[in-house]
Design an enzyme around this catalytic site. Structure first.
Site, PDB file in Angstrom:
ATOM      1  N   HIS A   1       7.705  -3.273  13.567  1.00 57.25           N
ATOM      2  CA  HIS A   1       8.693  -4.331  13.814  1.00 57.25           C
ATOM      3  C   HIS A   1      10.017  -3.777  14.341  1.00 57.25           C
ATOM      4  CE1 HIS A   1       6.585  -7.778  12.077  1.00 57.25           C
ATOM      5  NE2 HIS A   1       6.146  -6.978  11.134  1.00 57.25           N
TER       6      HIS A   1
ATOM      7  N   LYS B   1       0.857 -10.825   7.316  1.00 57.59           N
ATOM      8  CA  LYS B   1       2.272 -10.979   7.611  1.00 57.59           C
ATOM      9  C   LYS B   1       2.573 -11.598   8.964  1.00 57.59           C
ATOM     10  CE  LYS B   1       3.556  -7.099   4.698  1.00 57.59           C
ATOM     11  NZ  LYS B   1       3.345  -5.703   5.051  1.00 57.59           N
TER      12      LYS B   1
ATOM     13  N   GLY C   1      -2.284   0.944  -1.957  1.00 53.58           N
ATOM     14  CA  GLY C   1      -1.299   0.561  -2.969  1.00 53.58           C
ATOM     15  C   GLY C   1      -1.480  -0.873  -3.440  1.00 53.58           C
ATOM     16  N   LEU C   2      -1.680  -1.777  -2.486  1.00 56.16           N
ATOM     17  CA  LEU C   2      -1.785  -3.190  -2.836  1.00 56.16           C
ATOM     18  C   LEU C   2      -3.063  -3.495  -3.606  1.00 56.16           C
ATOM     19  CD1 LEU C   2      -0.285  -5.849  -2.526  1.00 56.16           C
ATOM     20  CD2 LEU C   2      -1.504  -6.207  -0.359  1.00 56.16           C
TER      21      LEU C   2
ATOM     22  N   GLY D   1     -10.007  -3.449   0.286  1.00 51.73           N
ATOM     23  CA  GLY D   1      -8.879  -2.552   0.520  1.00 51.73           C
ATOM     24  C   GLY D   1      -8.430  -2.004  -0.822  1.00 51.73           C
ATOM     25  N   PHE D   2      -8.222  -0.690  -0.899  1.00 50.21           N
ATOM     26  CA  PHE D   2      -7.861  -0.118  -2.207  1.00 50.21           C
ATOM     27  C   PHE D   2      -6.719   0.877  -2.062  1.00 50.21           C
ATOM     28  CE2 PHE D   2      -8.888   1.612  -6.509  1.00 50.21           C
ATOM     29  CZ  PHE D   2      -8.868   0.390  -7.163  1.00 50.21           C
TER      30      PHE D   2
ATOM     31  N   GLU E   1       3.273  -0.873   9.258  1.00 47.50           N
ATOM     32  CA  GLU E   1       3.479  -2.255   9.720  1.00 47.50           C
ATOM     33  C   GLU E   1       4.965  -2.556   9.893  1.00 47.50           C
ATOM     34  OE1 GLU E   1       1.460  -4.671   6.808  1.00 47.50           O
ATOM     35  OE2 GLU E   1      -0.306  -3.390   7.018  1.00 47.50           O
TER      36      GLU E   1
END
Lengths: 341, 341
Positions: free
Chosen positions: A208, A134, A27-28, A24-25, A204
């Site tokens: 919620h 999460k 922001g994180l 995964g590239f 994500e």
């Protein structure tokens, strides 16, 4: 006891840097690459995005990688380390020599992290996987794969970001003062200057909100997200979130999951945090007193610092366990992270 | 990797309660006995004071033990479990079946904890030892015995009380957000209604005051202590204390010991804490920001709760390591404590 092993389980003397891959590239993943740039004990050698992967056994350059991703849309265009692929994760696993991967992947769909874990199991690769997932249900899916992970020789460290992760671990430490834990209350504040740098994370969060679910959030266009944020002045207020801190503290024997609550405020238009992220651990002491310990994060630590730091601390701890043959599924509430120099 | 072991290193399912011994039966040892009374996973079977020891494989009764100690001056008078002895620790080790001991012993003289560890090594006993020692030099002495402890089959968990212990572990978790740690500042508040319940602890504190050393404090009569406390209105203010949090964080690779400071205020005439015990962890993030995380203990948790809880949490973790053949010396900054139900 049959024999004595090397004394210090937590001995962190490493002969050579841990070779780290990032899946995964967004922001994180990009922040993770920058965090690794400052480490002597780890070397960033591999990464994959949706369209391609990059590998260099002597190390990748975060500036060039991030620029390539921004300008061309995939690490597959990185010269000469990149390769475009329709099957990036499988191709990367097969072609890269990596000790441990940080799964900086979108949490949506909610089955994604488990499906990636399954790819690793099927590939025959052995090593350490760390995620910053999460949702409780995502940990449950991994928990169901515990024996398979163990048999495959994979040490999987789940829930090792900020929350769950850093705050869950702090709660597990704080719990030690009490005979019984009444509640663990996590309240986070996140401020980001530009929500578009964290598209997946914001979706994500939207999932919620009351009236939304994971599928709805996933299907929202950027314009839909923008319209929603316009209505809320860029603020997302989240309560009683499904967050894996609950199952992790339950698995660690600290309290039943219904005693753990997670909520927070996300400001998508301001890098300043709307409130200081904290966890409050309330319990009864052996003397019958009720008390609350509080762990509060400094406002100047970004989400990226509070997620990626712990993730690599747990990756280092995981490597130590893996070297001793300890495989399967562990969480941030059960293992002390190691500090990565 | 040669083989896969049982998956979950931190698996806390116990077949039978851990048999626990307590060495020392002053304020801390007595509190430890009361903490254990509420635990299903541990059973208090043994204890020793200066003049005697007591052992009952099916469990000792804290009320009767504490009453006997208060009324007659030693656990050796406890009927029928007690035995008077001139060599209480050695006799207890030889005669009791114990999985792990909590060393609730005076820290003075400063060589005392290491000398007790040596007694265990020489006895041939194998198991887990946990201490709540305070001084850096006491950890250094144990560190010098690391290989001997390992060869003897002893898993020694050092510095597992409140500070060092609970607060050191919280600092180790908090450090994960940072690329570099600038400072770890521990400030404690202790309030006790009656200093005479913690004679040894108060003498240890006095030894940290300007103009005093360990030997002077040890030689003070109760009347001398009383006279000093009269001068200070019962308050002891302590700064730049020699505290093992520093060496423990250094050993865990988090920061050099000179960046760790410990101080506090002890009110010997008031059970209310004069300030909230806290640890502040300041560092630089990978983005170059300086920030401070803070972990604050609830005022209603007593010193006894914050020391004994972690001590038994680390004892449980130590049992898990010991069962896997991991012996030697570990500290609270390196291992996640387990929650004892």
């Amino acid at each position: 006891m049959s024999e004595t092993h090397k004394a210090n389980l937590m001995d962190s003397t490493l002969n050579k840097p841990i070779r780290v891959g990032i899946l995964g590239f967004g922001g994180l993943g990009q922040a993770a690459a920058r965090v690794l740039a400052g480490k002597q004990e780890m070397i960033w050698v591999a990464a994959a995005d949706k369209q391609g992967w990059a590998y260099n056994g002597t190390g990748l350059d975060p500036d060039r990688a991030i620029a390539t991703y921004h300008n061309q849309g995939s690490l597959g265009y990185l010269e000469p380390a990149g390769t475009l692929s329709n099957n990036t994760i499988a191709d990367l696993i097969e072609n890269a020599a990596v000790d441990g991967y940080f799964l900086a992947l979108p949490n949506l769909p909610n089955t994604f992290m488990a499906s990636v874990a399954r790819q690793f199991i099927q590939s025959g690769w052995r090593g350490v996987l760390v995620d910053a997932l999460k949702r409780t249900s995502a940990v449950e899916q991994l928990l169901a794969m515990k024996d398979e992970l163990q048999e495959a020789g994979i040490t999987y460290m789940a829930g090792c970001g900020a929350t769950p992760g850093l705050l869950t671990a702090a709660a597990a430490i704080a719990a030690q003062s009490y005979a019984e834990i009444h509640s663990v209350k996590i309240t986070f504040g996140v401020g980001i200057a530009n929500w578009e740098a964290y598209r997946a994370t914001i979706r994500e969060d939207i999932a919620h909100l009351p009236g939304y679910d994971v599928e709805q959030a996933r299907q929202m266009s950027d314009a839909d997200v923008e319209a929603l944020l316009d209505q809320t002045n860029g603020i997302l207020t989240l309560e009683n979130m499904e967050h894996a801190d609950d199952i992790m503290l339950e698995l660690a024997g600290i309290c039943s999951r219904d005693r753990v609550t997670v909520g927070g405020v996300v400001d998508t238009r301001n890098p300043k945090k709307p409130l200081s992220t904290n966890v409050q651990i309330t319990g009864r002491t052996f003397e019958g007193k009720t008390s609350t310990h509080t762990f509060t994060l400094g406002d100047e630590t970004s989400m990226a610092a509070n997620v990626c730091g712990p993730a690599f601390g747990y990756l280092k701890a995981g490597i130590s366990l893996h070297q001793r043959g300890l495989c399967g599924l562990l969480t941030a509430a059960e293992v002390m992270p190691h500090f990565v120099r």
